[in-house]
Design an enzyme around this catalytic site. Structure first.
Site, PDB file in Angstrom:
ATOM      1  CG  ASP A   7      -1.765   1.245   1.319  1.00 55.97           C
ATOM      2  OD1 ASP A   7      -2.328   1.638   0.276  1.00 55.97           O
ATOM      3  OD2 ASP A   7      -1.874   1.838   2.406  1.00 55.97           O
ATOM      4  CD  GLU A  66      -4.822   1.362  -2.925  1.00 54.25           C
ATOM      5  OE1 GLU A  66      -5.648   2.277  -3.045  1.00 54.25           O
ATOM      6  OE2 GLU A  66      -4.435   0.930  -1.826  1.00 54.25           O
ATOM      7  CG  ASP A 138      -0.799   3.283   6.193  1.00 58.46           C
ATOM      8  OD1 ASP A 138      -1.371   3.731   5.181  1.00 58.46           O
ATOM      9  OD2 ASP A 138      -0.583   3.976   7.208  1.00 58.46           O
TER      10      ASP A 138
END
Length: 172
Positions: A7, A66, A138
């Site tokens: 991420d 992502e 996160d």
């Protein structure tokens, strides 16, 4: 097989590792790369170095990250894209295949709806991986990226098997 999910962020980059063991997805590790440098080039170097070290330590076979989403602030989106780039370069330098997923795809795969809130993602990651506590946001997002990739990969394997059966049936 170990999957590393990332991420990306220009201040905090989450990472999460899962493995498929005996048909079940299990937690391997997770955490946050907290970027201390003030200047963006130094933060990007920290991301590259840290992701490279995680890859060396855990030896994942898959890498998922992502995709960039357009935020309200174009400057933030550009920095996020650069953070992604640093992590992707670390993966490609280790000859890992790179898979990219949108935030909507990740939430859909983990929670069941693409508009899920961060707390819902954290809850489902904890539940799906049978974790004793709720991971930091996160790190949970990074684990969700890895879970999304595992689910996508499994779906592709099933589709390939069905296609093979269909082709065999036609050949007979």
């Amino acid at each position: 097989m170990i999957i590393l999910g990332i991420d990306p962020g220009s201040r905090i980059t989450g990472y999460g590792l899962i493995a498929r063991k005996q048909g079940k997805l299990v937690y391997v590790g997770s955490g946050c790369i907290r970027l201390k440098a003030e200047q963006l080039p130094e933060r990007l170097a920290q991301i590259y170095t840290s992701v490279s070290e995680i890859i060396r330590q855990y030896q994942p076979q898959q890498f998922a990250i992502e995709q960039v989403f357009m935020a309200r602030n174009p400057d933030s989106a550009l920095k996020l894209g650069q953070a992604r780039g640093a992590a992707i370069v670390a993966a490609t330098q280790a000859t890992l295949p790179v898979a990219e997923y949108s935030a909507r795809q990740i939430k859909q795969a983990v929670v069941g709806k693409g508009s899920a809130e961060k707390t819902q993602v954290q809850h489902m990651v904890r539940h799906l991986l049978d974790l004793p506590g709720t991971p930091q946001a996160d790190a949970a997002d990074a684990l969700a990226v890895a879970l999304c990739h595992a689910h996508s990969e499994q779906s592709l394997v099933k589709l390939a098997g069905q296609a093979r059966k269909t082709v065999r049936g036609r050949l007979r």
